[in-house]
Design a protein around this motif. Structure first.
Motif, mmCIF file in Angstrom:
data_model
loop_
_atom_site.group_PDB
_atom_site.id
_atom_site.type_symbol
_atom_site.label_atom_id
_atom_site.label_comp_id
_atom_site.label_asym_id
_atom_site.label_seq_id
_atom_site.Cartn_x
_atom_site.Cartn_y
_atom_site.Cartn_z
ATOM 1 N N ALA A 147 0.846 -1.197 0.000
ATOM 2 C CA ALA A 147 0.000 0.000 0.000
ATOM 3 C C ALA A 147 0.878 1.242 0.000
ATOM 4 C CB ALA A 147 -0.913 -0.001 1.217
ATOM 5 N N PHE A 148 0.366 2.310 -0.586
ATOM 6 C CA PHE A 148 1.121 3.572 -0.609
ATOM 7 C C PHE A 148 0.159 4.745 -0.656
ATOM 8 C CE2 PHE A 148 0.557 2.207 -4.975
ATOM 9 C CZ PHE A 148 0.205 3.360 -5.659
ATOM 10 N N LEU A 149 0.673 5.882 -0.265
ATOM 11 C CA LEU A 149 -0.119 7.112 -0.228
ATOM 12 C C LEU A 149 0.234 8.000 -1.414
ATOM 13 C CD1 LEU A 149 0.315 7.919 3.585
ATOM 14 C CD2 LEU A 149 -1.563 6.651 2.498
ATOM 15 N N VAL A 150 -0.777 8.711 -1.914
ATOM 16 C CA VAL A 150 -0.542 9.664 -3.002
ATOM 17 C C VAL A 150 -1.055 11.036 -2.586
ATOM 18 C CG1 VAL A 150 -0.605 7.950 -4.845
ATOM 19 C CG2 VAL A 150 -2.735 9.012 -4.103
ATOM 20 N N SER A 151 -0.453 12.064 -3.134
ATOM 21 C CA SER A 151 -0.853 13.447 -2.850
ATOM 22 C C SER A 151 -0.515 14.296 -4.061
ATOM 23 C CB SER A 151 -0.121 13.969 -1.607
ATOM 24 O OG SER A 151 1.271 14.047 -1.861
ATOM 25 N N ASN A 152 -0.770 15.580 -3.948
ATOM 26 C CA ASN A 152 -0.440 16.482 -5.058
ATOM 27 C C ASN A 152 1.064 16.574 -5.290
ATOM 28 O OD1 ASN A 152 -3.145 17.095 -5.518
ATOM 29 N ND2 ASN A 152 -3.146 18.814 -4.072
ATOM 30 N N ALA A 153 1.856 16.152 -4.297
ATOM 31 C CA ALA A 153 3.307 16.167 -4.458
ATOM 32 C C ALA A 153 3.802 14.953 -5.236
ATOM 33 C CB ALA A 153 3.986 16.213 -3.093
ATOM 34 N N THR A 154 2.958 13.942 -5.421
ATOM 35 C CA THR A 154 3.345 12.746 -6.164
ATOM 36 C C THR A 154 3.382 13.046 -7.658
ATOM 37 O OG1 THR A 154 2.277 11.343 -4.497
ATOM 38 C CG2 THR A 154 2.806 10.324 -6.613
ATOM 39 N N GLN A 155 4.443 12.639 -8.302
ATOM 40 C CA GLN A 155 4.532 12.804 -9.755
ATOM 41 C C GLN A 155 3.862 11.603 -10.415
ATOM 42 O OE1 GLN A 155 8.448 12.634 -11.584
ATOM 43 N NE2 GLN A 155 7.864 14.183 -13.079
ATOM 44 N N ILE A 156 2.795 11.865 -11.142
ATOM 45 C CA ILE A 156 2.017 10.808 -11.787
ATOM 46 C C ILE A 156 2.162 10.953 -13.295
ATOM 47 C CG2 ILE A 156 -0.269 9.772 -12.019
ATOM 48 C CD1 ILE A 156 -0.971 11.214 -9.341
ATOM 49 N N LEU A 157 2.670 9.918 -13.926
ATOM 50 C CA LEU A 157 2.935 9.961 -15.361
ATOM 51 C C LEU A 157 2.161 8.846 -16.059
ATOM 52 C CD1 LEU A 157 6.802 10.530 -15.160
ATOM 53 C CD2 LEU A 157 5.024 12.251 -15.524
ATOM 54 N N GLY A 158 1.300 9.244 -16.993
ATOM 55 C CA GLY A 158 0.462 8.282 -17.694
ATOM 56 C C GLY A 158 0.892 8.067 -19.134
ATOM 57 N N ALA A 159 0.436 6.922 -19.668
ATOM 58 C CA ALA A 159 0.705 6.593 -21.074
ATOM 59 C C ALA A 159 -0.577 6.663 -21.889
ATOM 60 C CB ALA A 159 1.323 5.207 -21.183
ATOM 61 N N ALA A 160 -1.655 6.080 -21.346
ATOM 62 C CA ALA A 160 -2.951 6.088 -22.034
ATOM 63 C C ALA A 160 -4.077 5.783 -21.059
ATOM 64 C CB ALA A 160 -2.959 5.085 -23.183
ATOM 65 N N ALA A 161 -3.908 4.768 -20.206
ATOM 66 C CA ALA A 161 -4.971 4.337 -19.302
ATOM 67 C C ALA A 161 -5.214 5.334 -18.175
ATOM 68 C CB ALA A 161 -4.627 2.961 -18.724
ATOM 69 N N ILE A 162 -4.156 5.878 -17.592
ATOM 70 C CA ILE A 162 -4.336 6.872 -16.520
ATOM 71 C C ILE A 162 -4.694 8.221 -17.127
ATOM 72 C CG2 ILE A 162 -3.237 8.079 -14.603
ATOM 73 C CD1 ILE A 162 -1.446 5.671 -14.182
ATOM 74 N N CYS A 163 -3.902 8.676 -18.057
ATOM 75 C CA CYS A 163 -4.170 9.904 -18.808
ATOM 76 C C CYS A 163 -3.181 9.959 -19.957
ATOM 77 C CB CYS A 163 -4.064 11.152 -17.931
ATOM 78 S SG CYS A 163 -2.356 11.630 -17.522
ATOM 79 N N SER A 164 -3.424 10.864 -20.876
ATOM 80 C CA SER A 164 -2.494 11.085 -21.983
ATOM 81 C C SER A 164 -2.599 12.538 -22.401
ATOM 82 C CB SER A 164 -2.812 10.159 -23.169
ATOM 83 O OG SER A 164 -4.094 10.453 -23.693
ATOM 84 N N ASP A 165 -1.806 12.926 -23.376
ATOM 85 C CA ASP A 165 -1.869 14.302 -23.851
ATOM 86 C C ASP A 165 -3.261 14.618 -24.384
ATOM 87 O OD1 ASP A 165 0.687 14.757 -23.134
ATOM 88 O OD2 ASP A 165 1.540 14.572 -25.140
ATOM 89 N N THR A 166 -3.576 15.890 -24.468
ATOM 90 C CA THR A 166 -4.922 16.308 -24.867
ATOM 91 C C THR A 166 -5.306 15.861 -26.267
ATOM 92 O OG1 THR A 166 -3.981 18.421 -25.573
ATOM 93 C CG2 THR A 166 -4.880 18.315 -23.345
ATOM 94 N N ASP A 167 -4.341 15.589 -27.129
ATOM 95 C CA ASP A 167 -4.677 15.167 -28.484
ATOM 96 C C ASP A 167 -4.903 13.666 -28.585
ATOM 97 O OD1 ASP A 167 -2.140 14.225 -28.177
ATOM 98 O OD2 ASP A 167 -1.250 15.349 -29.821
ATOM 99 N N GLY A 168 -4.848 12.964 -27.438
ATOM 100 C CA GLY A 168 -5.161 11.546 -27.442
ATOM 101 C C GLY A 168 -4.006 10.632 -27.800
ATOM 102 N N ARG A 169 -2.838 11.165 -28.050
ATOM 103 C CA ARG A 169 -1.706 10.319 -28.410
ATOM 104 C C ARG A 169 -1.187 9.566 -27.190
ATOM 105 N NH1 ARG A 169 2.662 12.467 -29.243
ATOM 106 N NH2 ARG A 169 2.220 14.587 -28.510
ATOM 107 N N VAL A 170 -0.671 8.350 -27.438
ATOM 108 C CA VAL A 170 0.006 7.596 -26.393
ATOM 109 C C VAL A 170 1.360 8.257 -26.150
ATOM 110 C CG1 VAL A 170 1.036 5.378 -25.769
ATOM 111 C CG2 VAL A 170 -1.156 5.446 -26.983
ATOM 112 N N THR A 171 1.677 8.499 -24.905
ATOM 113 C CA THR A 171 2.925 9.199 -24.578
ATOM 114 C C THR A 171 3.778 8.312 -23.682
ATOM 115 O OG1 THR A 171 1.743 10.279 -22.764
ATOM 116 C CG2 THR A 171 1.970 11.512 -24.810
ATOM 117 N N ILE A 172 4.824 7.751 -24.244
ATOM 118 C CA ILE A 172 5.725 6.892 -23.483
ATOM 119 C C ILE A 172 7.168 7.213 -23.842
ATOM 120 C CG2 ILE A 172 4.095 4.964 -23.254
ATOM 121 C CD1 ILE A 172 5.529 3.603 -25.589
ATOM 122 N N GLY A 173 8.059 6.851 -22.934
ATOM 123 C CA GLY A 173 9.483 7.002 -23.181
ATOM 124 C C GLY A 173 10.053 5.717 -23.732
ATOM 125 N N ASN A 174 11.366 5.707 -23.925
ATOM 126 C CA ASN A 174 12.027 4.512 -24.451
ATOM 127 C C ASN A 174 11.944 3.325 -23.500
ATOM 128 O OD1 ASN A 174 12.769 5.902 -26.745
ATOM 129 N ND2 ASN A 174 14.780 6.482 -25.960
#
Length: 218
Positions: A147-174
């Motif tokens: 278990a873990f806690l999240v807050s506004n200080a947590t950095q949350i990075l999405g690819a598609a399922a959590i969130c993505s850029d406004t144009d709907g593109r999948v955003t992932i790194g290498n």
């Protein structure tokens, strides 16, 4: 008369000898002056080598370079190198790259399950929901759920399922993990589906998550 003549002869001889002596001193004096001028220039030439050790010292320090891979212009380290399983967060890794100009070497921690490094733990697994501000991750390795806690200080990075850029593109790194910044609400909504794989970097003492990164599944 003979005595007077002898005295005049002796005086004349003395004057002639003195004149020769004065004439002989002239060249010697000139030679000595020239020698003095030459010797005065010696300290100037002998002082020049003293600057060499300074040049060598500065050259040696300039040759020192940070370890790792040189960064590419406009490309973050996490988009340049696969850091899957590295116990550090993307923000920490990219910060090192920005400060040193070199992406740090990848940690030897395993690419799944739990990896511990000092005050940080990294867990890769399925995201689940417990309560507002409290989520859980089920390790891929089959270990104990965390278990873990999240807050506004947590950095949350999405690819598609959590969130993505406004144009709907999948955003992932290498490394296959998301790069779009998401909100806590979006993370909790995705957690309720029990179908999103994430990489969580947290402080095991406080239980607070520093980063939550979505692993993209086509």
């Amino acid at each position: 008369m003979r005595t007077r003549t002898a005295r005049w002869g002796l005086s004349t001889a003395v004057l002639i000898a003195a004149g020769l002596a004065l004439t002989a001193c002239g060249p010697n004096d000139a030679t000595f002056a020239a020698g003095s001028s030459t010797s005065s220039s010696v300290p100037t030439s002998s002082a020049q080598p003293s600057a060499q050790p300074i040049a060598k010292s500065s050259q040696g320090s300039a040759n020192a370079t940070p370890s790792g891979t040189p960064t590419k212009p406009g490309v973050s380290c996490t988009n340049q190198i696969n850091y899957a399983g590295d116990p550090r967060s993307n923000a920490e890794i990219n910060s090192i790259g920005e400060q040193t100009g070199h992406c740090p070497p990848v940690s030897t921690s395993a690419g799944s399950g739990v990896a511990n490094a000092g005050d940080h733990s990294t867990i890769v697994g399925t995201l689940g929901y417990l309560a507002p501000g409290k989520l859980i991750v089920k390790p891929q390795s089959g270990g104990t759920d965390q278990a873990f806690l999240v807050s506004n200080a947590t950095q949350i990075l999405g690819a598609a399922a959590i969130c993505s850029d406004t144009d709907g593109r999948v955003t992932i790194g290498n490394d296959g993990y998301g790069t779009s910044k998401c909100t806590v609400d979006q993370l909790e909504t995705a957690a309720k589906t029990d179908s999103v794989t994430v990489r969580v970097t947290m402080n095991p003492q406080s239980g607070g998550a520093e980063t939550v990164e979505e692993k993209y599944h086509p």
